[in-house]
Design a protein around this motif. Structure first.
Motif, PDB file in Angstrom:
ATOM      1  N   GLY A 246       0.783  -1.228   0.000  1.00 41.38           N
ATOM      2  CA  GLY A 246       0.000   0.000   0.000  1.00 41.38           C
ATOM      3  C   GLY A 246       0.812   1.274   0.000  1.00 41.38           C
ATOM      4  N   LEU A 247       2.137   1.170  -0.102  1.00 41.17           N
ATOM      5  CA  LEU A 247       2.980   2.362  -0.137  1.00 41.17           C
ATOM      6  C   LEU A 247       3.940   2.284  -1.313  1.00 41.17           C
ATOM      7  N   ARG A 248       4.499   3.420  -1.652  1.00 41.27           N
ATOM      8  CA  ARG A 248       5.494   3.488  -2.730  1.00 41.27           C
ATOM      9  C   ARG A 248       6.832   3.898  -2.146  1.00 41.27           C
ATOM     10  N   VAL A 249       7.894   3.241  -2.617  1.00 42.93           N
ATOM     11  CA  VAL A 249       9.259   3.582  -2.229  1.00 42.93           C
ATOM     12  C   VAL A 249      10.007   4.007  -3.487  1.00 42.93           C
ATOM     13  N   ALA A 250      10.548   5.214  -3.484  1.00 47.73           N
ATOM     14  CA  ALA A 250      11.366   5.701  -4.595  1.00 47.73           C
ATOM     15  C   ALA A 250      12.789   5.907  -4.096  1.00 47.73           C
ATOM     16  N   ALA A 251      13.773   5.399  -4.833  1.00 40.38           N
ATOM     17  CA  ALA A 251      15.180   5.521  -4.455  1.00 40.38           C
ATOM     18  C   ALA A 251      15.758   6.798  -5.057  1.00 40.38           C
ATOM     19  N   ILE A 252      16.309   7.650  -4.182  1.00 43.96           N
ATOM     20  CA  ILE A 252      16.841   8.952  -4.580  1.00 43.96           C
ATOM     21  C   ILE A 252      18.375   8.918  -4.453  1.00 43.96           C
ATOM     22  N   PRO A 253      19.115   9.422  -5.442  1.00 46.07           N
ATOM     23  CA  PRO A 253      20.575   9.438  -5.300  1.00 46.07           C
ATOM     24  C   PRO A 253      21.016  10.174  -4.038  1.00 46.07           C
ATOM     25  N   MET A 254      22.049   9.646  -3.382  1.00 42.44           N
ATOM     26  CA  MET A 254      22.679  10.316  -2.233  1.00 42.44           C
ATOM     27  C   MET A 254      24.185  10.208  -2.425  1.00 42.44           C
ATOM     28  N   TYR A 255      24.874  11.351  -2.346  1.00 43.52           N
ATOM     29  CA  TYR A 255      26.311  11.314  -2.639  1.00 43.52           C
ATOM     30  C   TYR A 255      26.972  12.613  -2.192  1.00 43.52           C
ATOM     31  N   ASN A 256      28.297  12.562  -2.174  1.00 44.40           N
ATOM     32  CA  ASN A 256      29.096  13.724  -1.794  1.00 44.40           C
ATOM     33  C   ASN A 256      29.405  14.613  -2.991  1.00 44.40           C
ATOM     34  N   LEU A 257      29.625  15.892  -2.695  1.00 49.75           N
ATOM     35  CA  LEU A 257      30.040  16.879  -3.682  1.00 49.75           C
ATOM     36  C   LEU A 257      31.395  17.463  -3.278  1.00 49.75           C
ATOM     37  N   PRO A 258      32.292  17.710  -4.257  1.00 49.86           N
ATOM     38  CA  PRO A 258      32.161  17.324  -5.669  1.00 49.86           C
ATOM     39  C   PRO A 258      32.223  15.811  -5.825  1.00 49.86           C
ATOM     40  N   GLU A 259      31.639  15.304  -6.888  1.00 50.90           N
ATOM     41  CA  GLU A 259      31.633  13.864  -7.105  1.00 50.90           C
ATOM     42  C   GLU A 259      33.046  13.342  -7.296  1.00 50.90           C
ATOM     43  N   ALA A 260      33.342  12.232  -6.631  1.00 43.94           N
ATOM     44  CA  ALA A 260      34.662  11.608  -6.754  1.00 43.94           C
ATOM     45  C   ALA A 260      34.541  10.137  -6.410  1.00 43.94           C
ATOM     46  N   ALA A 261      35.301   9.313  -7.092  1.00 49.84           N
ATOM     47  CA  ALA A 261      35.233   7.865  -6.868  1.00 49.84           C
ATOM     48  C   ALA A 261      35.651   7.479  -5.461  1.00 49.84           C
ATOM     49  N   ASP A 262      36.543   8.291  -4.846  1.00 45.85           N
ATOM     50  CA  ASP A 262      37.022   7.962  -3.507  1.00 45.85           C
ATOM     51  C   ASP A 262      36.291   8.737  -2.408  1.00 45.85           C
ATOM     52  N   ALA A 263      35.181   9.356  -2.737  1.00 42.29           N
ATOM     53  CA  ALA A 263      34.383  10.071  -1.738  1.00 42.29           C
ATOM     54  C   ALA A 263      33.782   9.076  -0.747  1.00 42.29           C
ATOM     55  N   PRO A 264      33.477   9.508   0.477  1.00 46.15           N
ATOM     56  CA  PRO A 264      32.826   8.592   1.423  1.00 46.15           C
ATOM     57  C   PRO A 264      31.525   8.003   0.880  1.00 46.15           C
ATOM     58  N   HIS A 265      30.827   8.779   0.033  1.00 50.90           N
ATOM     59  CA  HIS A 265      29.556   8.316  -0.541  1.00 50.90           C
ATOM     60  C   HIS A 265      29.518   8.672  -2.020  1.00 50.90           C
ATOM     61  N   PRO A 266      30.062   7.791  -2.880  1.00 48.02           N
ATOM     62  CA  PRO A 266      30.036   8.051  -4.324  1.00 48.02           C
ATOM     63  C   PRO A 266      28.621   7.907  -4.880  1.00 48.02           C
ATOM     64  N   LYS A 267      28.347   8.643  -5.929  1.00 45.63           N
ATOM     65  CA  LYS A 267      27.016   8.598  -6.541  1.00 45.63           C
ATOM     66  C   LYS A 267      26.727   7.208  -7.092  1.00 45.63           C
ATOM     67  N   GLY A 268      25.522   6.712  -6.813  1.00 49.98           N
ATOM     68  CA  GLY A 268      25.085   5.425  -7.322  1.00 49.98           C
ATOM     69  C   GLY A 268      25.181   4.285  -6.335  1.00 49.98           C
ATOM     70  N   ARG A 269      25.976   4.452  -5.261  1.00 48.18           N
ATOM     71  CA  ARG A 269      26.129   3.344  -4.310  1.00 48.18           C
ATOM     72  C   ARG A 269      24.972   3.258  -3.321  1.00 48.18           C
ATOM     73  N   GLY A 270      24.575   4.386  -2.766  1.00 49.37           N
ATOM     74  CA  GLY A 270      23.538   4.390  -1.739  1.00 49.37           C
ATOM     75  C   GLY A 270      22.249   5.014  -2.222  1.00 49.37           C
ATOM     76  N   ASN A 271      21.218   4.863  -1.417  1.00 54.00           N
ATOM     77  CA  ASN A 271      19.907   5.435  -1.715  1.00 54.00           C
ATOM     78  C   ASN A 271      19.430   6.329  -0.583  1.00 54.00           C
ATOM     79  N   GLY A 272      18.939   7.529  -0.934  1.00 49.51           N
ATOM     80  CA  GLY A 272      17.941   8.175  -0.102  1.00 49.51           C
ATOM     81  C   GLY A 272      16.606   7.578  -0.525  1.00 49.51           C
ATOM     82  N   TYR A 273      15.549   7.887   0.190  1.00 49.16           N
ATOM     83  CA  TYR A 273      14.243   7.335  -0.185  1.00 49.16           C
ATOM     84  C   TYR A 273      13.148   8.383  -0.036  1.00 49.16           C
ATOM     85  N   VAL A 274      12.164   8.308  -0.927  1.00 48.82           N
ATOM     86  CA  VAL A 274      10.897   9.012  -0.731  1.00 48.82           C
ATOM     87  C   VAL A 274       9.815   7.956  -0.588  1.00 48.82           C
ATOM     88  N   LEU A 275       9.151   7.964   0.545  1.00 48.55           N
ATOM     89  CA  LEU A 275       8.024   7.074   0.796  1.00 48.55           C
ATOM     90  C   LEU A 275       6.729   7.845   0.554  1.00 48.55           C
TER      91      LEU A 275
END
Length: 259
Positions: A135-164
């Motif tokens: 009965g609910l919707r979960v949308a995965a939102i990108p979460m990442y550090n700026l500026p984007e870098a492969a060695d950042a603590p949170h690179p783009k594409g690895r983790g999710n924020g969410y909108v419920l």
């Protein structure tokens, strides 16, 4: 005989008292907001973990901090995990909870690190993907550090924020991110949980500017413990309220004693 009965009674009383102390894990009071299909309860736990209850369903977000932090709460129907770091993916806490019937919604990187016993419960969502369930919707939102870098603590594409989306209300859970274009572009967010802890995510000023861009109805600063202690969430509230009095900034204690 009397001594034996007295001892038994004393032990029973001690056991009840111990159980009560375990059940009374310190945590901030829950809030409720109305939806088209009944109340939504928002229960802060600790750091980046929150429990949502709506429509007879219980949703755990990033369960962390030990199972005792969840004493007295219903077992989860859905578990959302945002990232692989130990304050989000916490196998020890999961092992102490009744999670056997829960659907686990996670990014691919988390699925690869979850203990094998949970594999059958996992649904992987990548950035931009959505899932309708219970009965609910979960949308995965990108979460990442700026500026984007492969060695950042949170690179783009690895983790999710969410909108419920539940009962006509949209709840945003930022996970570990900075004030990215995707955050700023969010629309119609009723409740937001937004991180602010250096050096891992963003500072208070970034968080305030990001929130002012997407203008949620209610915002909770959470995940605000960093290397130098707790972020100044009072300053965050002051900045947001000064610029937009319509945004309800709710400060809660996400770090009870001993956490």
């Amino acid at each position: 005989m009397k001594f034996t009965l007295f001892l038994a009674a004393a032990l029973a009383a001690f056991s009840v008292q111990a159980q009560a102390q375990t059940a009374a894990a310190p945590r901030a009071a829950a809030d409720q907001i109305a939806t088209k299909k009944g109340p939504l309860t928002l229960q802060p736990i600790t750091h980046g973990s929150v429990v949502l209850t709506w429509g007879g369903k219980t949703i755990y977000v990033d369960p962390y901090g030990g199972a005792e932090a969840y004493a007295g709460l219903a077992a989860p129907d859905v578990i959302l995990i945002t990232d692989i770091h130990g304050d989000h993916l916490d196998p020890k806490t999961l092992a102490g909870l009744s999670v056997g019937k829960a659907l686990m919604v996670v990014p691919k990187a988390v699925a690869e690190k979850l203990p094998a016993e949970y594999k059958a419960q996992v649904r992987v969502l990548g950035n931009g993907q959505k899932l309708d369930t219970l009965g609910l919707r979960v949308a995965a939102i990108p979460m990442y550090n700026l500026p984007e870098a492969a060695d950042a603590p949170h690179p783009k594409g690895r983790g999710n924020g969410y909108v419920l989306t539940l009962g006509g209300k949209n709840v945003y859970l930022s996970g570990d991110t900075e004030d990215t274009a995707e955050m700023r572009a969010l629309k119609n967010i009723d409740v937001a949980f937004v991180c602010m802890n250096l050096p891992y995510t963003m500072d208070v000023n970034q968080a305030a500017q990001g929130v002012l861009a997407f203008q949620p109805g209610i915002v909770y600063p959470y995940h605000y413990r960093g290397q130098n202690g707790l972020s100044d969430v009072a300053s965050f509230k002051k900045q947001v309220t000064a610029a937009n009095k319509k945004i309800d900034v709710r400060l809660r204690n996400w770090y009870p004693a001993g956490k």
